[in-house]
Write a protein that holds these residues in place. Structure first.
Motif, PDB file in Angstrom:
ATOM      1  N   PRO A  41       0.792  -1.229   0.000  1.00  0.00           N
ATOM      2  CA  PRO A  41       0.000   0.000   0.000  1.00  0.00           C
ATOM      3  C   PRO A  41       0.824   1.278   0.000  1.00  0.00           C
ATOM      4  O   PRO A  41       0.309   2.341  -0.350  1.00  0.00           O
ATOM      5  CB  PRO A  41      -0.830  -0.127   1.284  1.00  0.00           C
ATOM      6  N   VAL A  42       2.088   1.203   0.412  1.00  0.00           N
ATOM      7  CA  VAL A  42       2.967   2.376   0.401  1.00  0.00           C
ATOM      8  C   VAL A  42       4.342   1.927  -0.084  1.00  0.00           C
ATOM      9  O   VAL A  42       4.613   0.737  -0.223  1.00  0.00           O
ATOM     10  CB  VAL A  42       3.096   3.015   1.808  1.00  0.00           C
ATOM     11  N   ALA A  43       5.202   2.905  -0.313  1.00  0.00           N
ATOM     12  CA  ALA A  43       6.573   2.577  -0.719  1.00  0.00           C
ATOM     13  C   ALA A  43       7.343   1.968   0.448  1.00  0.00           C
ATOM     14  O   ALA A  43       7.045   2.231   1.616  1.00  0.00           O
ATOM     15  CB  ALA A  43       7.273   3.840  -1.215  1.00  0.00           C
ATOM     16  N   ASP A  44       8.337   1.167   0.130  1.00  0.00           N
ATOM     17  CA  ASP A  44       9.267   0.597   1.115  1.00  0.00           C
ATOM     18  C   ASP A  44       8.596  -0.360   2.091  1.00  0.00           C
ATOM     19  O   ASP A  44       8.973  -0.439   3.273  1.00  0.00           O
ATOM     20  CB  ASP A  44       9.987   1.704   1.889  1.00  0.00           C
ATOM     21  N   CYS A  45       7.599  -1.069   1.619  1.00  0.00           N
ATOM     22  CA  CYS A  45       6.972  -2.091   2.451  1.00  0.00           C
ATOM     23  C   CYS A  45       7.919  -3.265   2.679  1.00  0.00           C
ATOM     24  O   CYS A  45       8.808  -3.533   1.874  1.00  0.00           O
ATOM     25  CB  CYS A  45       5.707  -2.637   1.780  1.00  0.00           C
ATOM     26  N   TRP A  46       7.682  -3.995   3.764  1.00  0.00           N
ATOM     27  CA  TRP A  46       8.259  -5.311   3.932  1.00  0.00           C
ATOM     28  C   TRP A  46       7.256  -6.335   3.420  1.00  0.00           C
ATOM     29  O   TRP A  46       6.053  -6.196   3.632  1.00  0.00           O
ATOM     30  CB  TRP A  46       8.557  -5.594   5.397  1.00  0.00           C
ATOM     31  N   SER A  47       7.768  -7.367   2.751  1.00  0.00           N
ATOM     32  CA  SER A  47       6.875  -8.360   2.181  1.00  0.00           C
ATOM     33  C   SER A  47       7.618  -9.673   1.974  1.00  0.00           C
ATOM     34  O   SER A  47       8.726  -9.874   2.498  1.00  0.00           O
ATOM     35  CB  SER A  47       6.298  -7.859   0.855  1.00  0.00           C
TER      36      SER A  47
END
Length: 239
Positions: A41-47
Motif C-alpha cells: 500500500p505504500v513505498a518501502d513495504c516489507w513483504s
C-alpha cells in the motif's frame, strides 16, 4: 453460564479467546487473492520476495521466497519490558541475547530516561504479516512439542500463493491449539516448558507463552483485516 459448558479455568479462557479469534480471522480472510495478498500500500513495504530480491539485511526462509527482516534492535515500545527483565534479575548479557543486540545497546535502553520517540516501523503486506505469524507458531510448536532442534526461520516454505499459504497456516495454527489444550496445570506453570529461542519463552511459565501467542495472533489478524478493508476501498470490485 456454567451449565452451558463454558470453561472458566485459566487455560480454558485462553483457548476460548483463541478459538473465537481464529473463527473471526478465517471469515475475514475468505476470498483472499494473490494480488491482494502481496499488495504494497505504500513505498518501502516489507513483504515476501524472491531470494536475491529482498530489500532487508536479514530476510529469511528455506526456499525461493523469503520474508523481509531488518537489523535487530529494541523498539521503543519494548523499553519498559527490558527494564522489567533487568529488574527481575535477568543479566544484561541474556537480555542482549534475547533481543539479538549488543550489551551496549541494552545499557543504552536501561539508561534512557523520559519518553522515547515512537517507533518508525515499516508497513508490511498481508503476505508478510501472515508469514510472520506462521513462522512464529511453527517455531513455537517445534520448540515446545516438537524436537526442539530445527531453526524456526527455516520451518515454513513461504509462497506467493494466498490459498496455499492459508491452507498451511491454518494447519499449523490448529496443531498448536490442539497440543496446547492437552497440557497439564503443572506444565502451564513450568518455566521453560517452551524453549522457543526468539523471545523470552525459556524464561517464562508456559501460561504466559500461551497468552502471548494469542495476543500475537489477535493483533496481527486485526492488522490484516484493516489491510483488506483498505484494499476493497482502493480497488472496488477486484478480487
Amino acid at each position: 453460564m456454567a451449565d452451558q459448558g463454558v470453561r472458566t479455568d485459566r487455560l480454558g479462557l485462553l483457548l476460548e479467546q483463541f478459538d473465537q479469534a481464529r473463527e473471526m480471522a478465517q471469515v475475514r480472510l475468505t476470498g483472499l487473492g494473490d494480488e491482494e495478498y502481496l499488495w504494497e500500500p505504500v513505498a518501502d513495504c516489507w513483504s515476501l520476495r524472491r531470494r536475491g530480491e529482498a530489500v532487508t539485511p536479514r530476510a529469511y526462509g528455506p526456499g525461493e521466497w523469503v520474508l523481509d527482516k531488518g537489523a535487530p534492535d529494541i523498539p521503543a515500545s519494548e523499553y519498559a519490558e527490558v527494564a522489567r527483565q533487568a529488574a527481575g534479575g535477568m543479566p544484561v548479557s541474556k537480555i542482549a541475547e534475547d533481543w539479538s543486540v549488543s550489551v551496549e545497546r541494552v545499557g543504552e535502553v536501561l539508561a534512557f530516561t523520559g519518553t522515547p520517540e515512537p517507533d518508525r516501523t515499516p508497513v508490511t503486506t498481508i503476505a508478510w504479516r501472515l508469514a510472520h505469524l506462521h513462522s512464529c507458531f511453527a517455531g513455537q510448536w517445534e520448540w515446545t512439542f516438537g524436537e526442539r532442534r530445527r531453526d524456526p526461520r527455516l520451518l515454513v516454505d513461504f509462497t506467493p500463493r494466498a490459498g496455499l499459504a492459508l491452507e498451511a497456516f491454518w494447519a499449523t495454527i490448529d496443531r498448536w491449539r490442539e497440543d496446547v489444550a492437552s497440557v497439564t496445570d503443572e506444565q502451564l506453570d513450568t518455566v521453560g516448558f517452551s524453549q522457543y529461542p526468539y523471545g523470552s519463552d525459556p524464561d517464562d511459565p508456559f501460561i504466559a507463552v500461551v497468552a502471548g501467542s494469542g495476543l500475537e495472533f489477535i493483533h496481527h489478524m486485526a492488522e490484516i483485516a484493516l489491510l483488506r478493508d483498505l484494499w476493497r476501498a482502493r480497488f472496488p470490485g477486484r478480487g
